[in-house]
Write a protein that holds these residues in place. Structure first.
Motif, mmCIF file in Angstrom:
data_model
loop_
_atom_site.group_PDB
_atom_site.id
_atom_site.type_symbol
_atom_site.label_atom_id
_atom_site.label_comp_id
_atom_site.label_asym_id
_atom_site.label_seq_id
_atom_site.Cartn_x
_atom_site.Cartn_y
_atom_site.Cartn_z
ATOM 1 N N SER A 10 -13.656 -42.950 -10.251
ATOM 2 C CA SER A 10 -13.367 -41.756 -9.438
ATOM 3 C C SER A 10 -14.492 -41.412 -8.455
ATOM 4 N N PRO A 11 -14.210 -41.448 -7.152
ATOM 5 C CA PRO A 11 -15.234 -41.072 -6.176
ATOM 6 C C PRO A 11 -15.512 -39.565 -6.221
ATOM 7 N N TYR A 12 -14.504 -38.802 -6.644
ATOM 8 C CA TYR A 12 -14.670 -37.342 -6.717
ATOM 9 C C TYR A 12 -15.643 -37.000 -7.850
ATOM 10 N N PRO A 34 -7.532 -40.017 -16.633
ATOM 11 C CA PRO A 34 -6.741 -38.775 -16.627
ATOM 12 C C PRO A 34 -5.247 -39.018 -16.773
ATOM 13 N N TRP A 35 -4.807 -40.240 -16.443
ATOM 14 C CA TRP A 35 -3.375 -40.557 -16.481
ATOM 15 C C TRP A 35 -2.902 -40.841 -17.896
ATOM 16 N N LYS A 49 -6.389 -32.879 -13.009
ATOM 17 C CA LYS A 49 -7.221 -33.837 -12.269
ATOM 18 C C LYS A 49 -8.674 -33.654 -12.669
ATOM 19 N N LEU A 50 -9.375 -34.762 -12.728
ATOM 20 C CA LEU A 50 -10.811 -34.698 -12.896
ATOM 21 C C LEU A 50 -11.468 -35.022 -11.555
ATOM 22 N N PRO A 51 -12.722 -34.610 -11.387
ATOM 23 C CA PRO A 51 -13.684 -34.083 -12.344
ATOM 24 C C PRO A 51 -13.442 -32.615 -12.688
ATOM 25 N N ASP A 63 -12.089 -28.134 -8.099
ATOM 26 C CA ASP A 63 -12.152 -29.570 -8.082
ATOM 27 C C ASP A 63 -13.564 -30.003 -7.658
ATOM 28 N N SER A 64 -13.734 -31.229 -7.179
ATOM 29 C CA SER A 64 -15.101 -31.708 -6.926
ATOM 30 C C SER A 64 -15.815 -30.879 -5.860
ATOM 31 N N ARG A 65 -15.077 -30.457 -4.843
ATOM 32 C CA ARG A 65 -15.755 -29.684 -3.776
ATOM 33 C C ARG A 65 -16.262 -28.364 -4.320
HETATM 34 N N1 LIG Z 1 -9.332 -33.060 -4.700
HETATM 35 C C1 LIG Z 1 -9.672 -33.443 -6.053
HETATM 36 C C2 LIG Z 1 -9.115 -34.836 -6.330
HETATM 37 C C3 LIG Z 1 -9.325 -35.224 -7.795
HETATM 38 C C4 LIG Z 1 -8.465 -36.424 -8.188
HETATM 39 O O1 LIG Z 1 -7.537 -36.827 -7.478
HETATM 40 N N2 LIG Z 1 -8.791 -36.985 -9.344
HETATM 41 C C5 LIG Z 1 -8.025 -38.087 -9.897
HETATM 42 C C6 LIG Z 1 -8.947 -39.140 -10.481
HETATM 43 S S1 LIG Z 1 -9.813 -39.979 -9.168
HETATM 44 C C7 LIG Z 1 -7.169 -37.563 -11.049
HETATM 45 O O2 LIG Z 1 -7.688 -36.942 -11.946
HETATM 46 N N3 LIG Z 1 -5.862 -37.837 -11.005
HETATM 47 C C8 LIG Z 1 -4.948 -37.460 -12.049
HETATM 48 C C9 LIG Z 1 -3.677 -36.874 -11.505
HETATM 49 O O3 LIG Z 1 -3.540 -36.730 -10.260
HETATM 50 O O4 LIG Z 1 -2.833 -36.519 -12.313
HETATM 51 C C10 LIG Z 1 -11.171 -33.379 -6.251
HETATM 52 O O5 LIG Z 1 -11.897 -33.450 -5.242
HETATM 53 O O6 LIG Z 1 -11.661 -33.217 -7.381
#
Ligand SMILES: N[C@@H](CCC(=O)N[C@@H](CS)C(=O)NCC(=O)O)C(=O)O
Length: 210
Positions: A10-12, A34-35, A49-51, A63-65
């Protein structure tokens, strides 16, 4: 102690891990997919969603921001945003671009998992965002050592995480040849301990997500 729910590609999450390391903030790393069934992320973020940053008082930040804003406000030592307003805005603009590139890469990744059902038009649309986004990062960062000012900051963390993510999920895009100065910049960032210790790598998704 703070805890961070994270995933290895995860880049976030990587942005947050780099910021915590650069600020020398101790935390416990919780790594999950997370999936997958049994993930704890949905217990702490209704968007699943993580982080997610877990606070000592039981609160959670996402979220990350927003986590990065939280860290900047709560742990102002080793600031990751410049003191001046134009500098702050420039750094946040880079984060928007870098995160947008990552969002498009995620969409391409899951579209491709559909196999024959994948939409070529949709994929091409996302690829255009990735190419244009990286082009904009190259223009804004140029051949500088740091994206904004003369020390590592949010713009570098976001850009570095996005470019590192491309190397994991989208290797066919040879952005390094297209943008050699950006490639040199990213390679130098990857030498820093905070980047080297958080280099992304794939995890196995066992649930059926598409
Ligand atoms: N905008 C969010 C994006 C976070 C995101 O997309 N995380 C992904 C992992 S890279 C996730 O947890 N996805 C699970 C899902 O969408 O159900 C952030 O910046 O934290």
């Amino acid at each position: 102690m703070l805890q961070l729910i994270s995933a290895t590609p995860s880049p976030y999450a990587r942005k947050v891990r780099i910021a915590l390391a650069e600020k020398n903030i101790p935390f416990e790393l919780i790594t999950e997919v997370p999936w997958n069934q049994g993930a704890i992320t949905p217990q702490h973020n209704p968007l699943a969603k993580l982080p997610v940053l877990l606070l000592e008082d039981g609160g959670s930040v996402y979220d990350s921001r927003f986590i990065l804003e939280y860290l900047e406000l709560m742990y102002p030592q080793t600031p990751l945003l410049p003191a001046d307003v134009p500098g702050k805005l420039a750094a946040k603009q880079l984060e928007v671009l870098a995160d947008g590139v990552c969002d498009a890469v995620v969409l391409v990744f899951f579209e491709r998992m559909r196999g024959e059902g994948a939409s070529a038009d949709w994929t091409a649309r996302q690829m255009h965002k990735i190419e244009a986004g990286v082009g904009a990062l190259a223009r804004l960062i140029g051949g500088r050592e740091f994206a904004v000012g003369d020390r590592l900051g949010l713009g570098d963390i976001a850009a570095g995480a996005a470019l590192g993510y491309l190397n994991v999920r989208f290797q066919e895009f040879d952005w390094q040849t297209l943008h050699p100065a950006l490639a040199a910049y990213a390679a130098a960032l990857e030498q820093r301990p905070s980047f080297a210790q958080t280099r992304p790598y794939p995890q196995t998704i066992t649930s059926k997500v598409v």
